[in-house]
Write a protein that holds these residues in place. Sequence first.
Motif, mmCIF file in Angstrom:
data_model
loop_
_atom_site.group_PDB
_atom_site.id
_atom_site.type_symbol
_atom_site.label_atom_id
_atom_site.label_comp_id
_atom_site.label_asym_id
_atom_site.label_seq_id
_atom_site.Cartn_x
_atom_site.Cartn_y
_atom_site.Cartn_z
ATOM 1 N N PRO A 155 -8.627 -0.703 7.620
ATOM 2 C CA PRO A 155 -7.533 0.137 8.112
ATOM 3 C C PRO A 155 -7.167 1.185 7.074
ATOM 4 N N PRO A 156 -6.757 2.371 7.502
ATOM 5 C CA PRO A 156 -6.420 3.435 6.554
ATOM 6 C C PRO A 156 -5.339 2.997 5.569
ATOM 7 N N ILE A 157 -5.496 3.426 4.323
ATOM 8 C CA ILE A 157 -4.554 3.102 3.253
ATOM 9 C C ILE A 157 -3.795 4.368 2.882
ATOM 10 N N LYS A 158 -2.466 4.297 2.895
ATOM 11 C CA LYS A 158 -1.665 5.480 2.617
ATOM 12 C C LYS A 158 -1.636 5.787 1.126
ATOM 13 N N THR A 159 -1.916 7.036 0.773
ATOM 14 C CA THR A 159 -1.744 7.539 -0.587
ATOM 15 C C THR A 159 -0.907 8.814 -0.501
#
Length: 292
Positions: free
Chosen positions: A190-194
């Motif tokens: 799943p996409p990881i927020k940065t």
Amino acid sequence: MLRLARHPEPILKPLPHHPWESRYVFNPGVVYHDGLVHMLYRAMGEDGVSRLGYAVSPDGRTFYRLGQPVLSPASPVEAQGVEDPRITWLEGRFYVLFTAYSGSEIRISMASTTNFIAWTRHGVLLPDEDNKDAALFPEKVNGRYAMLHRRPPDIWLAYSEDLIHWTDHQVIMRPRPGTWESWKIGAGAPPIKTEWGWLLFYHGVDDHRVYRLGVALLDLEDPARVIRRQEEPILSPETPWEQEGQVPHVVFTCGAVEIDGTYYVYYGGADTVIGVATVSKEEVERFCRGQG
């Protein structure tokens, strides 16, 4: 160029004395929560049916298994297996998107839990099409839930008001001819927020059916916009346990987490064992900034 450094040996192998996971364990989804890495992994035994097992780790490398499956086929659409879980912590629950395989059809299904033992099933998403490699974003995007999925051979994005009905489907990434990802691509973790965007670890397959891992960065406000996509893979099957097994020449991820300045990417090796590879947060930041 961003590259992952693999742990030299698999961190999880089949257990011959557990009939449900006696042959293969692979394609783990993970989430880091309250100081522990929680893992759901796909397991297969002599009956050839996929089930999901649970393991937990205090350090990201040493995992302790529950010893029995936590999700098993429970309906005709899952008759031959529940596969390839991707875990997202969202609004106080762990949501898991997984592939339901009936023997002839492939569907995206969703379940949720607060403890990985007691589960609520939410049914099939996109019920009228074969689809897989689905992953939820960990928060709403512009007021709506967001999900990546795969209509072959591309990675797609969709939005929802209720996590069940999905609209505004659009292609965001396509295979690149003549490269390591020429045949098809799919979302991994799943996409990881940065602060620079949504970090996406994904898989690509070439014309010889070799599976590798890649990395891309999606815009925070409009994830359909790909800010950056590395041309070279970040992990390729190189060890014997990645090159030889149920499906040879495969590294395939369903989950990644950041712990104390290091990203841990968990993956199946040759659809037989589970490995982990790491990269420092500083290296990831350089990629996100376009500096490497």
